[in-house]
Design a protein around this motif. Structure first.
Motif, short mmCIF file in Angstrom:
data_model
loop_
_atom_site.label_atom_id
_atom_site.label_comp_id
_atom_site.label_asym_id
_atom_site.label_seq_id
_atom_site.Cartn_x
_atom_site.Cartn_y
_atom_site.Cartn_z
N ALA A 60 0.83 -1.20 0.00
CA ALA A 60 0.00 0.00 0.00
C ALA A 60 0.86 1.26 0.00
N LEU A 61 1.94 1.25 0.78
CA LEU A 61 2.85 2.39 0.79
C LEU A 61 3.52 2.56 -0.57
N TYR A 62 3.93 1.46 -1.18
CA TYR A 62 4.51 1.52 -2.52
C TYR A 62 3.51 2.09 -3.51
N SER A 63 2.26 1.66 -3.39
CA SER A 63 1.22 2.14 -4.29
C SER A 63 0.99 3.64 -4.13
N LEU A 64 1.04 4.13 -2.91
CA LEU A 64 0.85 5.56 -2.67
C LEU A 64 1.97 6.40 -3.29
N PHE A 65 3.17 5.87 -3.33
CA PHE A 65 4.29 6.65 -3.85
C PHE A 65 4.49 6.50 -5.35
N PHE A 66 4.34 5.31 -5.89
CA PHE A 66 4.84 5.06 -7.24
C PHE A 66 3.79 4.72 -8.28
N GLU A 67 2.57 4.40 -7.91
CA GLU A 67 1.58 4.01 -8.92
C GLU A 67 0.71 5.20 -9.29
N LYS A 68 0.09 5.11 -10.45
CA LYS A 68 -0.73 6.22 -10.95
C LYS A 68 -1.94 6.46 -10.06
N SER A 69 -2.67 5.40 -9.75
CA SER A 69 -3.87 5.54 -8.93
C SER A 69 -3.50 5.36 -7.46
#
Length: 120
Positions: A60-69
């Motif tokens: 989830a932390l990775y998603s917040l920093f590096f993914e578009k959505s």
């Protein structure tokens, strides 16, 4: 910025996986607590915490920093926060896992800042 709340799976694959892991763990908590003796159920809940929550929160932390959505990462963090409030065993686990989560967040922030700085 327009894709931050996108519902498309391809915009946040890791966020979706982390949301699914946290959701699966939330569904397993009552089942693990209802099976067997108290000591065995505590071991089952800790094994669920150990195998599902760390990768899900880091995802989830990775998603917040590096993914578009950012939607799925935010939902994962929100659901994990609710679990922290409801499950008393999770609070003890959080004190053990918090330094790793903070270090990973700082690392992601540094990589994100360096990545943005190097882009023309």
């Amino acid at each position: 910025m327009s894709n931050w709340l996108s519902l498309r799976f391809r915009d946040a694959l890791v966020g979706i996986i982390s949301l699914a892991l946290i959701g699966f763990a939330v569904l397993l908590f009552p089942l693990a607590a209802s099976l067997g003796a108290v000591e065995l159920s505590i071991r089952r809940v800790f094994s669920i915490l150990f195998f599902f929550f760390p990768p899900a929160i880091l995802g989830a932390l990775y998603s917040l920093f590096f993914e578009k959505s950012k939607l799925y990462g935010c939902l994962s963090i929100f659901l994990a926060s609710i679990v922290l409030l409801v499950q008393p065993l999770v609070r003890h686990w959080l004190s053990l896992y918090l330094p790793v989560g903070i270090a990973f967040t700082v690392f992601c922030a540094l990589v994100w800042a360096l990545e943005r700085r190097l882009k023309p």
